[in-house]
Design an enzyme around this catalytic site. Sequence first.
Site, PDB file in Angstrom:
ATOM      1  N   ASP A 126      50.918  96.669  82.067  1.00 35.75           N
ATOM      2  CA  ASP A 126      50.487  96.083  80.791  1.00 35.75           C
ATOM      3  C   ASP A 126      49.978  94.677  81.064  1.00 35.75           C
ATOM      4  O   ASP A 126      50.255  94.098  82.119  1.00 35.75           O
ATOM      5  CB  ASP A 126      51.673  95.961  79.822  1.00 35.75           C
ATOM      6  N   ASP A 128      50.575  91.004  79.603  1.00 35.83           N
ATOM      7  CA  ASP A 128      51.459  90.221  78.737  1.00 35.83           C
ATOM      8  C   ASP A 128      50.803  88.882  78.430  1.00 35.83           C
ATOM      9  O   ASP A 128      50.426  88.142  79.350  1.00 35.83           O
ATOM     10  CB  ASP A 128      52.811  89.984  79.418  1.00 35.83           C
TER      11      ASP A 128
END
Length: 198
Positions: A126, A128
Amino acid sequence: MVNAHDLLWGMTPAHLPADAPAWAVEAISAGHPVVVRRAVAPAGQVAVGVRGRLREQRLAAHMPIAAVRRRVVPEALRGVISPRDLPALQALEQLRPVLAQANWGVSGSAGFELATGIEALHALSDLDLILRAPQPLARELARALLAKLDKAPCAVDLQLQTPFGAVALREWAGPSRRVLLKTASGAQLVLDPWQAVA
């Protein structure tokens, strides 16, 4: 004054807990930075997390503030360009103009890699991000921003940093009246992340 997600250099193996695992000693011995955690720390110390090579290698510790030799904040990483071609870094490139007018920064694995050059991202990572939000962000604006983030080539986890803690943009943009506010003393369900928690 340090904040959650800041990267700090200067910790030594002597600062680690006596029962610290070998991977943590190795990371600190190699001169890797630690990341500031949102937790209460003893006077003169800062709550930090040590990262290992693997996702599950995370260790909570405390570092003397006097030992800090260098500090990099998430905002300092938003313009750093990586030579690697991964979905999280493609997402960062795509979102820079979207967030250009805001006070934002890169945290998590992407922030660690951009600050150190140590490969921490992989194809399924991901992205962040943090967004400093000293003033309340209307939920309609949160939904509009989330719609833009969701067009990125990987999952994007953006945390709104309010004066009282952090709330996930995805949660603030959602339908629940109460949202989870992460504070130094723990997480709490609140109606308004911009109000002091009693």
